[in-house]
Design an enzyme around this catalytic site. Structure first.
Site, PDB file in Angstrom:
ATOM      1  N   ALA A   1       0.925  -1.279   0.152  1.00 11.64           N
ATOM      2  CA  ALA A   1       0.102  -0.088   0.161  1.00 11.64           C
ATOM      3  C   ALA A   1       0.956   1.076   0.148  1.00 11.64           C
ATOM      4  O   ALA A   1       1.646   1.300   0.580  1.00 11.64           O
ATOM      5  CB  ALA A   1      -0.861   0.150   1.144  1.00 11.64           C
ATOM      6  N   ASP A   2       0.359   2.317  -0.768  1.00 12.22           N
ATOM      7  CA  ASP A   2       1.070   3.565  -0.433  1.00 12.22           C
ATOM      8  C   ASP A   2       0.804   3.996   1.116  1.00 12.22           C
ATOM      9  O   ASP A   2      -0.211   3.332   1.374  1.00 12.22           O
ATOM     10  CB  ASP A   2       0.574   4.499  -1.586  1.00 12.22           C
ATOM     11  CG  ASP A   2       1.356   5.675  -1.853  1.00 12.22           C
ATOM     12  OD1 ASP A   2       2.442   5.814  -0.846  1.00 12.22           O
ATOM     13  OD2 ASP A   2       1.411   6.527  -2.785  1.00 12.22           O
TER      14      ASP A   2
END
Length: 879
Positions: free
Chosen positions: A292-293
């Site tokens: 995930a960012d």
């Protein structure tokens, strides 16, 4: 309500008011009616026989099969923002000697460290069109990260692709063209991973602007939205344009892919099961892990079954101490909300990527820096100021990398105009360097956090994709040194507004003025002069256009150098007879001044433009969405132009030079130090075997569960000191329900909470276009070999960049698309060299949304070879 948890995803169509959805789809529960599609489950598991991954898979299996549930959760969950030394850290497995993995930015060097290099930005490297330089750049960046103790590099950036010319992070990537972006990204990945670090291709996918990418960020700027932007894109465009570079990344063996902040067809990128499960892992056979960012995760169990493998930085909101995973993931596995095989697959993917780049548990390097302080001593857990010890060891990892950086910056400079051979300079009598962009930042090269300001020469954009300068050679510094060697008179005025003094200088007899101007952009959390990441216009900064016009109105030998993150508007001055040369020097990193000096004096050959220079902002046909357009909900951005971005758009609407809206400088354009002739085009057919769709099924999901149902075994140990805000895998209590982990879904059965198929570990049918490492292996069959003769007809040694374009034919298709290139170096006057390129099945294919596969249509196919997208003297029909 299911829509709160279940990711809704991209279909083979885009549902918009102008393109109604099939009746079977309109009853699906959605956040918004503009675009949606059904979920894809279960999440595909690793393939033990994927070429290039066999050894890594075997090692990962040996390691993961020894882990407890808590240890598996630990290596998938970030420990929290500023909770360890790196910008991202997961928990380790001390019992087996594995420290927590270190994730660190970024795409042009190491963020938040010292004694490291600031490499040319992606767009400058892309402008070199040099595979050798891309590979070398990746290896050198990777070696620096490795020697600092980094395990996973957060780069390269291959999205944003550049749909919007003013997109804030376009400069982090290599080009607006999918083929060129994919080639540069793949070579960078190969270099990084050869150096022994895991590369992360980002941001997956269609993340094309900074405005509204995160709802809280936009609210902070005063916008009334409740959810992040939705980029609405059809399946054909997704495959043929935005996913193309990610296919190349997967084909190159990339270990990690970062999902993006925004929504895609009204489903957040990091819980979008169609994209992660269906496209990335199912269709492309991606064997690594999806990360995930930072704060791009919005659900716990929902994102896990949708294909997310690692959450970063671990906490739901920075420094909150709460996590969607951690103890929540532990409980979700125990209560069956997340299947055991899914957690095993997460851990397998992470460890396989780690082993694939040559790492072992035994020789994992120590992290010898801290992202949060440059002091030698500091707190390991900076967020809560705990555990004081030595953090920074001032390890110098730069090696001889400055030589590469200088060369790459020079070869990524594009010569746009050169009237009457004004360049190269040859011991000029008098140089007058004008403009703030030639000089230093008054606060030092790192004076603005994450380079978020507009002061001095522009050598990188701003945001998380930056690094710290160990030094910065300005153009003023380098040119002055050159002038001393040549006994040239040299004066500089590093102020764009000191017009009276500038006029007096450049009007003196014999003066050759070099005007330096710039325009920057960056990530959306930083606002520079009203540019909230994305540029607010395409003009030069700080009165740069007026400075050029004023100087050139007085002096007939004016040279212009532009340091910009992308195209700017030049139509007010580019054709002035008094402007003898124009150079785009990109954003070249620490050797900026040396790089431009090498070009100005002809020691290196220039590159070619990786984007189109249009006559107006409107001429590009796309734009940044600057204002919300969906009430208080998620702003909606329809990619209704399809594949027609940049040169594909210009070729469609203004195919001829005199047409309204035609480019000033086309994609691939760039002058050389000599002239070249193209001749003898030869096209040889190769493999013409029919394409066979993939058939069959996967094996069943492998799992090494054996978890105890006794919650007491997962409670936080009494002999471990809890660090505040640190994310642990332990439950707070053995009591069931929210008390155990604050999981809002607890109390529902898995069948009630999850979409159909999410728990299914049985063998699954293979996607017809699927195959390990990028899709069906037949896509890389060479269909044609192309050769052409390139002859230097001038009097100077120089490089040439021949380019191959293909027309796929048919209504609604681009006029032509790039499908091959090379940088042929140091061609002697009067000598001929051979340009060679292969055309693969993939290069000639279109995505068929009905068949969900690649097809070569019966439309006529044409190949062109030349020096730019509009200078193509050689042409042949493909039989």
């Amino acid at each position: 309500m299911r829509a709160s948890f279940v990711p809704l995803v991209l279909a083979a169509w885009l549902c918009t008011p102008a393109n109604a959805c099939p009746s079977s789809q309109v009853n699906l529960e959605t956040r918004d009616s503009l675009a949606y599609s059904p979920p894809v489950y279960p999440s595909p598991w690793m393939n033990a026989k994927a070429p290039g991954w066999e050894e890594a898979y075997s090692k990962a299996k040996d390691f993961v099969s020894q882990l407890t549930l808590l240890e598996k959760v630990n290596i998938t969950t970030g420990v929290g923002w500023m909770a360890e030394r790196c910008v991202g850290n997961v928990g380790g497995v001390p019992r087996l000697g594995l420290r927590g993995l270190c994730m660190q930015d970024g795409p042009l060097g190491i963020r938040f460290s010292d004694y490291t290099s600031a490499f040319p930005t992606g767009v400058t490297a892309g402008a070199s069109w040099s595979r050798d330089l891309w590979l070398e750049r990746g290896y050198k960046m990777g070696s620096e990260q490795r020697d600092k103790g980094v395990d996973v590099v957060l780069g390269p950036a291959i999205g944003a692709l550049g749909r919007n010319a003013m997109g804030g992070r376009n400069w982090e990537g290599f080009s607006v063209d999918p083929y060129l972006m994919g080639a540069a990204g793949a070579d960078t990945i190969r270099g990084l991973q050869k150096a022994g670090v895991v590369a992360t291709a980002k941001h997956f996918i269609a993340n094309e602007q900074e405005h509204f990418r995160q709802a809280p960020e936009a609210v902070g700027y005063g916008f009334n939205i409740s959810e992040s932007l939705s980029t609405n894109i059809d399946d054909k465009t997704l495959h043929e344009v935005y996913n193309w570079p990610f296919v190349d990344a997967v084909h190159a063996g990339v270990g990690a892919i970062m999902c993006s902040y925004q929504q895609i067809n009204n489903s957040y990128g990091c819980q979008n099961s169609k994209l992660m499960n269906g496209v990335l892992k199912g269709e492309l056979g991606f064997q690594g892990f999806v990360m995930a960012d930072w704060q791009a995760q919005h659900t716990g169990a929902g994102s896990a079954v949708a294909g997310l493998d690692m959450t970063m930085p671990g906490d739901t909101v920075f420094n909150s101490g709460a996590s969607y995973w951690g103890s929540n993931l532990t409980l979700a596995v125990l209560n069956g909300t997340v299947p055991e095989y899914r957690l095993d697959d997460m851990a397998m993917r992470i460890m396989a990527a780690y082993f694939k780049v040559g790492r072992t548990v035994e020789d994992q390097p120590d992290i010898n820096f801290s992202s949060w302080t440059r002091d030698t001593y500091g707190y390991v857990h900076a967020a809560v100021e705990e555990n004081w010890e030595q953090l920074n060891y001032q390890v110098d990892v730069r090696g001889d990398h400055a030589t590469h950086i200088r060369e790459s910056g020079a070869k990524g400079t594009v010569l746009l105009k050169n009237k009457d051979g004004a360049l190269p300079l040859k011991e000029p009598k008098f140089l007058a360097v004008i403009g703030e962009d030639a000089g230093p930042n008054s606060q030092g090269p790192n004076g603005c956090p994450d380079r978020g300001c507009a002061d001095g020469t522009l050598a990188m954009g701003w945001g998380s994709g930056t690094s710290e300068f160990s030094y910065l050679i300005t153009p003023d510094n380098a040119l002055q040194r050159q002038a001393l060697r040549d006994d040239t008179r040299y004066e500089s005025i590093l102020n764009n507004y000191a017009w009276e003094r500038t006029e007096a200088l450049v009007s003196q007899p014999g003066a050759i003025p070099i005007v330096f101007v710039n325009a920057g952009s960056g990530e959306g959390y930083i606002n520079v002069d009203g540019n909230r990441g994305d540029r607010k216009n395409m003009t030069l900064w700080k009165n740069g256009d007026e400075l050029i016009k004023n100087v050139s109105s007085i002096n007939p030998n004016t040279i212009v150098v532009m340091h910009t993150v992308g195209p700017v508007l030049v139509n007010d001055w580019y054709d002035s007879d008094n402007i003898t040369a124009i150079l785009w020097a990109g954003v070249p990193g620490q050797e900026s001044g040396n790089s431009i000096t090498d070009i100005l004096y002809g020691r290196e050959s220039p590159g070619r433009s990786p984007f189109t220079w249009g006559p107006s902002e409107e001429s590009y046909g796309t734009e940044v969405l600057y204002k919300p357009n969906n009430g208080g909900g998620a702003p909606q951005q329809d990619f209704s132009e399809g594949a027609f971005i940049d040169y594909r758009h210009f070729d469609k609407v203004a195919p001829n030079k005199g047409d309204k809206g035609a480019p000033i400088y086309e994609f691939g354009f760039g002058l050389s130090w000599t002239t070249f002739e193209y001749s003898n085009l030869v096209v040889k057919p190769r493999h013409q075997k029919p394409y066979k769709p993939t058939e069959g099924k996967t094996k069943k999901a492998p799992s090494w569960g054996n978890y105890s149902p006794n919650l007491e075994e997962y409670v936080f140990p009494g002999n471990v000191r809890r660090i505040d805000q640190f994310i642990y895998p332990y439950l707070n209590t053995a009591s069931s329900g929210k008390e155990a982990s604050n999981d809002t879904s607890y109390g529902q059965t898995a069948e009630e909470f999850l979409p159909p198929g999410a728990l299914d570990g049985k063998p699954q049918p293979l996607h017809p276009a699927s195959g390990p490492n990028g899709g069906n292996s037949q896509l890389w069959d060479v269909m044609y070999e192309v050769e052409a003769t390139i002859t230097n007809t001038g009097k100077t040694i120089s490089d040439e960049v021949p380019q191959l374009y293909v027309s796929l034919g048919g209504e609604g298709e681009p006029v032509r698309v790039l499908r091959g290139f090379d940088r042929l170096e140091r061609i002697q006057p009067g000598k001929s060299v051979t340009f060679r390129a292969d055309i693969t099945r993939r290069d000639l294919s279109n995505w068929d949304v009905s068949k969900q596969n690649w097809v070569i249509t019966k439309e006529p196919k044409t190949v062109w070879v030349g020096s730019s997208s509009r200078n193509l003297p050689l042409k042949a029909e493909l039989q």
